[in-house]
Design a protein around this motif. Structure first.
Motif, PDB file in Angstrom:
ATOM      1  N   ASP A  74     -29.532 -56.694   0.197  1.00  0.00           N
ATOM      2  CA  ASP A  74     -28.963 -57.644   0.970  1.00  0.00           C
ATOM      3  C   ASP A  74     -29.484 -58.658   1.763  1.00  0.00           C
ATOM      4  O   ASP A  74     -29.210 -59.651   1.939  1.00  0.00           O
ATOM      5  N   PHE A  75     -30.664 -57.983   2.245  1.00  0.00           N
ATOM      6  CA  PHE A  75     -31.509 -58.969   3.240  1.00  0.00           C
ATOM      7  C   PHE A  75     -33.084 -58.543   3.103  1.00  0.00           C
ATOM      8  O   PHE A  75     -33.474 -57.694   2.506  1.00  0.00           O
ATOM      9  N   ALA A  76     -33.743 -59.867   2.984  1.00  0.00           N
ATOM     10  CA  ALA A  76     -35.154 -59.701   2.767  1.00  0.00           C
ATOM     11  C   ALA A  76     -36.110 -59.123   3.891  1.00  0.00           C
ATOM     12  O   ALA A  76     -37.169 -58.304   3.655  1.00  0.00           O
ATOM     13  N   SER A  77     -35.347 -58.853   5.024  1.00  0.00           N
ATOM     14  CA  SER A  77     -35.945 -58.418   6.458  1.00  0.00           C
ATOM     15  C   SER A  77     -35.084 -57.912   7.449  1.00  0.00           C
ATOM     16  O   SER A  77     -34.038 -58.300   7.383  1.00  0.00           O
ATOM     17  N   PRO A  78     -35.757 -57.010   8.289  1.00  0.00           N
ATOM     18  CA  PRO A  78     -34.976 -56.850   9.443  1.00  0.00           C
ATOM     19  C   PRO A  78     -34.246 -57.848  10.047  1.00  0.00           C
ATOM     20  O   PRO A  78     -33.230 -57.874  10.757  1.00  0.00           O
ATOM     21  N   GLU A  80     -40.278 -52.546  16.750  1.00  0.00           N
ATOM     22  CA  GLU A  80     -39.637 -53.566  17.140  1.00  0.00           C
ATOM     23  C   GLU A  80     -38.417 -53.790  16.517  1.00  0.00           C
ATOM     24  O   GLU A  80     -37.361 -54.220  17.397  1.00  0.00           O
ATOM     25  N   ALA A  81     -38.397 -53.637  15.407  1.00  0.00           N
ATOM     26  CA  ALA A  81     -37.063 -53.928  14.438  1.00  0.00           C
ATOM     27  C   ALA A  81     -36.035 -52.745  14.958  1.00  0.00           C
ATOM     28  O   ALA A  81     -34.732 -53.313  15.002  1.00  0.00           O
ATOM     29  N   VAL A  82     -36.275 -51.560  15.351  1.00  0.00           N
ATOM     30  CA  VAL A  82     -35.430 -50.582  15.723  1.00  0.00           C
ATOM     31  C   VAL A  82     -34.704 -50.896  17.107  1.00  0.00           C
ATOM     32  O   VAL A  82     -33.772 -50.706  17.372  1.00  0.00           O
ATOM     33  N   HIS A 136     -27.658 -52.858   9.246  1.00  0.00           N
ATOM     34  CA  HIS A 136     -28.509 -51.744   9.024  1.00  0.00           C
ATOM     35  C   HIS A 136     -29.898 -52.523   8.939  1.00  0.00           C
ATOM     36  O   HIS A 136     -29.853 -53.486   8.219  1.00  0.00           O
ATOM     37  N   VAL A 137     -30.978 -52.024   9.533  1.00  0.00           N
ATOM     38  CA  VAL A 137     -32.237 -52.632   9.386  1.00  0.00           C
ATOM     39  C   VAL A 137     -33.011 -51.567   8.867  1.00  0.00           C
ATOM     40  O   VAL A 137     -33.043 -50.159   8.932  1.00  0.00           O
ATOM     41  N   ILE A 138     -33.935 -52.092   7.793  1.00  0.00           N
ATOM     42  CA  ILE A 138     -35.205 -51.112   7.287  1.00  0.00           C
ATOM     43  C   ILE A 138     -36.367 -52.006   7.145  1.00  0.00           C
ATOM     44  O   ILE A 138     -36.171 -53.224   7.072  1.00  0.00           O
ATOM     45  N   GLY A 139     -37.533 -51.495   7.259  1.00  0.00           N
ATOM     46  CA  GLY A 139     -38.710 -52.296   7.339  1.00  0.00           C
ATOM     47  C   GLY A 139     -39.143 -53.123   5.846  1.00  0.00           C
ATOM     48  O   GLY A 139     -40.383 -53.216   5.865  1.00  0.00           O
TER      49      GLY A 139
END
Ligand code: ZN
Length: 480
Positions: free
Chosen positions: A193-197, A232-234, A185-188
């Motif tokens: 759980d994560f610092a970045s996408p 770009e992350a999407v 899962h990515v979000i901006g």
């Protein structure tokens, strides 16, 4: 609506090692060699819409081996199941397992924490602080497990999920014995759980690889939304989904301001932006899709992308318009039902959601013929399967499909007499009428009891989390 936690990652919480495909070999997930469901009314949801009164379902391993009409003899080579593997469905409807196409299961631990508030107040004053302080692997595992129990007991056998700590989401689904469409899962912005996408995607292929052949986990990629996540992350998330021929989930046009925010970020509205990166295709799940134009409906229909309709979440959060579901269906867009997260609904009962979907469409249009019961039940079964691009595996009771089967007891006052099964299934049945649930050929609920996990222990853990949640909320309220 998924709450958006712009927080620093919390310290690692105790967590068991992630599950992987090796779990499939455990005795818990090995289905019996054969199962028989007899005497019920089988609502197949096959292309002809066949309903077989007193029919028999044969299950071998994880598949439906045959659907037999009343009185048909068992094939001579069918292995005779034990008494424990013979299910008497007399007085019950035998339906395909329901498909929940959109949600955030772990948020069950925040259910009822705050309601009846403007969205941003709800998020910033209540959900964000609780998530920032609490969302960790054990939170996600226990919350997802709690939701899985609720979903199974109310007839859902497949759910699509979008949250944090993907391995914990998958592990909870495996332990509960429910089919899950879940993964990276990515979000901006930074999440628990994560610092970045980029960081989220860096190890994401490993998840997709590990689960690609799993019997009940369908690895999928999610991008939160174009108003929270750079295009770009999407696009990078979608590329990962493409590489694995996997479902791709994204919130789209739940709110009227989303197009303007997307234009500000990328110069394009939501649908234009998704089209520009090629992300509209079969297996792409557009969650909500409320603010669609006629032109966008036609363009989406041409691509095979699907919609997850979440009527109760939309109503509760004051989305002041009904998703144009009837137009989308008429245009040929696959449409499924979703509950959205348990903190914005607040239950995961898809029977309740069917009832709401049918009535919201009629209320919004002033036309009671819109979304008739059979159409809505199809959305909750084959429609959802098509949205997730799983229609060759689930969504109907047909020979060769995975054995995801639900029994609904109609022997109660509120369901007697029974004239038309679809009417009852959409307008009168409740999740609590579900007695038996089979997922991938394995009985996971019988006589309303979950067989896979200790439901009392799951609830005890949830109550323990509630103590921590209350501490966080109270400390914040006192200005700490
Ligand atoms: Zn959502």
């Amino acid at each position: 609506m998924l709450a958006l936690s712009s927080c620093t990652p919390p310290p690692d919480a105790p967590s068991r090692p992630p599950s992987g495909p090796q779990s499939a070999a455990s005795p818990q997930t090995t289905p019996p060699t054969s199962l028989l469901v007899t005497g019920g009314t089988i609502v197949t949801m096959d292309p002809a819409g066949a309903i077989l009164e007193g029919g028999t379902l044969l299950v071998e391993g994880d598949r439906i081996a045959a659907v037999l009409p009343t009185g048909a003899p068992l094939p001579p080579d069918f292995p005779r199941p034990s008494a424990a593997a013979t299910i008497d469905a007399t007085g019950q409807l035998v339906i395909p397992g329901l498909v929940n196409t959109h949600g955030h299961a772990a948020m069950s631990l925040l259910r009822g924490l705050a309601d009846d508030l403007p969205l941003l107040t709800w998020l910033k004053d209540h959900i964000f602080p609780a998530e920032a302080a609490l969302v960790a692997p054990d939170f996600v595992y226990q919350g997802t497990l709690l939701s899985a129990v609720e979903m199974l007991k109310s007839g859902t056998t497949t759910f699509a999920d979008m949250y944090y700590f993907r391995d914990e989401m998958a592990r909870a689904a495996i332990d509960a014995g429910i089919r899950a469409v879940t993964g990276p899962h990515v979000i901006g912005f930074p999440t628990p759980d994560f610092a970045s996408p980029e960081e989220s995607l860096a190890g994401a292929a490993d998840f997709m690889e590990r689960y690609r052949d799993h019997p009940t986990i369908v690895p999928a990629v999610a991008a939160h939304a174009l108003y929270t996540t750079p295009l770009e992350a999407v696009a990078a998330a979608f590329e990962l989904a493409e590489r694995y021929d996997a479902p791709f989930q994204i919130h789209a046009l739940e709110d009227p301001t989303e197009n303007a925010q997307s234009i500000e970020r990328s110069g394009m509205g939501v649908i234009d932006a998704l089209e520009s990166i090629g992300a509209l295709r079969p297996g792409t799940v557009l969650a909500h899709s409320v603010y669609l134009t006629d032109d966008e409906i036609a363009r989406i229909a041409a691509t095979g992308a699907g919609m997850a309709h979440n009527p109760q979440s939309n109503m509760k959060l004051g989305v002041a318009r009904a998703s144009p579901v009837a137009q989308a269906l008429a245009a040929g867009i696959p449409v499924g039902l979703g509950t959205d997260g348990p903190a914005s609904n607040n239950d995961l009962d898809l029977f309740d959601e069917m009832d709401a979907a049918a009535k919201l469409a009629k209320f919004a249009t002033g036309d009671p013929s819109v979304l008739p019961a059979e159409t809505v039940f199809r959305m909750a079964t084959m429609g959802g399967a098509r949205v997730l691009d799983l229609h060759d595996r689930i969504g109907s009771l047909e020979s060769g499909k995975r054995a995801d089967i639900v029994l609904v007891d109609t022997r109660r006052a509120g369901l007697t007499p029974l004239y038309r099964v679809y009417s009852h299934l959409v307008y009168a049945v409740r999740g609590s009428d579900v007695t038996t649930v089979i997922v991938n050929g394995r009985i996971v609920v019988r006589d309303r009891q979950v067989l896979t996990v200790d439901e009392d222990a799951v609830m005890a853990n949830a109550r323990e989390f509630a103590t921590r949640v209350r501490d966080v909320v109270e400390n914040r309220g006192s200005g700490n």
